[in-house]
Design a protein around this motif. Structure first.
Motif, PDB file in Angstrom:
ATOM      1  N   LEU A   2       0.917  -1.240   0.056  1.00  0.00           N
ATOM      2  CA  LEU A   2       0.001   0.047  -0.112  1.00  0.00           C
ATOM      3  C   LEU A   2       0.863   1.334  -0.012  1.00  0.00           C
ATOM      4  O   LEU A   2       1.951   1.428   0.950  1.00  0.00           O
ATOM      5  CB  LEU A   2      -0.848  -0.095   1.276  1.00  0.00           C
ATOM      6  N   ASN A   3       0.623   2.169  -0.972  1.00  0.00           N
ATOM      7  CA  ASN A   3       1.521   3.356  -1.032  1.00  0.00           C
ATOM      8  C   ASN A   3       0.713   4.576  -0.380  1.00  0.00           C
ATOM      9  O   ASN A   3      -0.472   4.818  -0.792  1.00  0.00           O
ATOM     10  CB  ASN A   3       1.767   3.856  -2.577  1.00  0.00           C
ATOM     11  N   VAL A   4       1.057   5.192   0.794  1.00  0.00           N
ATOM     12  CA  VAL A   4       0.709   6.132   1.544  1.00  0.00           C
ATOM     13  C   VAL A   4       1.529   7.170   1.539  1.00  0.00           C
ATOM     14  O   VAL A   4       2.640   7.416   1.834  1.00  0.00           O
ATOM     15  CB  VAL A   4       0.343   5.564   2.978  1.00  0.00           C
ATOM     16  N   TYR A   5       0.965   8.389   1.017  1.00  0.00           N
ATOM     17  CA  TYR A   5       1.337   9.774   1.200  1.00  0.00           C
ATOM     18  C   TYR A   5       0.933  10.583   2.350  1.00  0.00           C
ATOM     19  O   TYR A   5      -0.068  10.747   2.645  1.00  0.00           O
ATOM     20  CB  TYR A   5       1.004  10.503  -0.166  1.00  0.00           C
ATOM     21  N   LEU A   6       1.996  11.115   3.146  1.00  0.00           N
ATOM     22  CA  LEU A   6       1.802  11.938   4.175  1.00  0.00           C
ATOM     23  C   LEU A   6       1.936  13.510   4.205  1.00  0.00           C
ATOM     24  O   LEU A   6       3.117  13.837   3.848  1.00  0.00           O
ATOM     25  CB  LEU A   6       2.814  11.455   5.484  1.00  0.00           C
ATOM     26  N   SER A   7       0.797  14.002   4.062  1.00  0.00           N
ATOM     27  CA  SER A   7       0.668  15.486   3.792  1.00  0.00           C
ATOM     28  C   SER A   7       0.443  16.324   4.818  1.00  0.00           C
ATOM     29  O   SER A   7      -0.278  15.909   5.870  1.00  0.00           O
ATOM     30  CB  SER A   7      -0.157  15.605   2.723  1.00  0.00           C
ATOM     31  N   GLY A   8       1.032  17.560   4.756  1.00  0.00           N
ATOM     32  CA  GLY A   8       0.693  18.582   5.933  1.00  0.00           C
ATOM     33  C   GLY A   8       1.749  18.945   6.799  1.00  0.00           C
ATOM     34  O   GLY A   8       2.703  19.110   6.587  1.00  0.00           O
ATOM     35  N   GLU A   9       1.154  19.321   7.731  1.00  0.00           N
ATOM     36  CA  GLU A   9       1.868  19.859   8.832  1.00  0.00           C
ATOM     37  C   GLU A   9       3.428  19.267   9.245  1.00  0.00           C
ATOM     38  O   GLU A   9       3.496  17.998   9.048  1.00  0.00           O
ATOM     39  CB  GLU A   9       1.195  19.934  10.361  1.00  0.00           C
ATOM     40  N   ILE A  10       4.527  20.044   9.137  1.00  0.00           N
ATOM     41  CA  ILE A  10       6.008  19.618   9.331  1.00  0.00           C
ATOM     42  C   ILE A  10       6.592  19.877  10.713  1.00  0.00           C
ATOM     43  O   ILE A  10       7.647  19.689  10.547  1.00  0.00           O
ATOM     44  CB  ILE A  10       6.727  20.241   7.999  1.00  0.00           C
ATOM     45  N   HIS A  11       5.969  20.518  11.409  1.00  0.00           N
ATOM     46  CA  HIS A  11       6.525  20.965  12.745  1.00  0.00           C
ATOM     47  C   HIS A  11       6.447  19.943  13.854  1.00  0.00           C
ATOM     48  O   HIS A  11       7.034  20.392  14.866  1.00  0.00           O
ATOM     49  CB  HIS A  11       5.955  22.194  13.298  1.00  0.00           C
ATOM     50  N   THR A  12       5.720  18.903  13.853  1.00  0.00           N
ATOM     51  CA  THR A  12       5.687  17.822  14.777  1.00  0.00           C
ATOM     52  C   THR A  12       6.039  16.533  14.125  1.00  0.00           C
ATOM     53  O   THR A  12       6.123  16.412  13.011  1.00  0.00           O
ATOM     54  CB  THR A  12       4.446  17.708  15.364  1.00  0.00           C
ATOM     55  N   ASN A  13       5.966  15.450  15.101  1.00  0.00           N
ATOM     56  CA  ASN A  13       6.637  14.015  14.600  1.00  0.00           C
ATOM     57  C   ASN A  13       5.491  13.120  14.203  1.00  0.00           C
ATOM     58  O   ASN A  13       5.859  12.036  14.083  1.00  0.00           O
ATOM     59  CB  ASN A  13       7.504  13.433  15.460  1.00  0.00           C
TER      60      ASN A  13
END
Length: 146
Positions: A2-13
């Motif tokens: 399964l290919n999952v793209y993680l988009s969005g906020e970059i200031h937390t882990n």
């Protein structure tokens, strides 16, 4: 796989938390460049200095868009995280692009964003508040079990 793209906020882990909790599930994760300074300055770093901030930002945004579009187009599922500190217009844009492509969308944000993101939530298959909920949803999609 399964290919999952993680988009969005970059200031937390949050990305690391999801990836860690999904270890062994056969999921290939991808996402944007999360080094904020590099993402903001990549255009002029490659093509040369730009005195006008508008064109500086344009060069970087367009270069980043190559990676982002490819990632969204190739994914099976996109997770779009809206954080607390900044307005993530880019995340909303990614969600809209994914919706236009017919991608399955998982949205993650706090309850205080429910009204502002109601249209994004309406396009999502799942609306979550935590990385743990996202990981559980992905586990269910992959294994068909809780």
């Amino acid at each position: 796989m399964l290919n999952v793209y993680l988009s969005g906020e970059i200031h937390t882990n949050w990305r690391d938390a999801i990836i860690e909790q999904c270890a062994g599930l056969g999921i290939d994760f991808s996402g944007p460049v999360t080094d904020h300074a590099l993402s903001d300055d990549c255009g002029p770093m490659i093509t040369g200095p730009e005195a006008d901030k508008f064109w500086h930002d344009q060069r970087s945004a367009k270069l980043n868009a190559i990676r982002i579009r490819k990632g969204i187009e190739d994914c099976d599922v996109i997770v779009v995280c809206f954080g607390e500190k900044y307005r993530q217009w880019n995340a909303a844009f990614d969600a809209g692009y994914a919706a236009a492509l017919g991608k399955s969308i998982i949205v993650m944000h706090g309850a205080d964003h429910q009204h502002a993101l109601k249209e994004v939530d309406a396009a999502a298959m799942v609306v979550t508040e935590t990385p743990e909920q996202v990981a559980k949803a992905l586990r269910y999609v992959v294994n068909g079990a809780l």
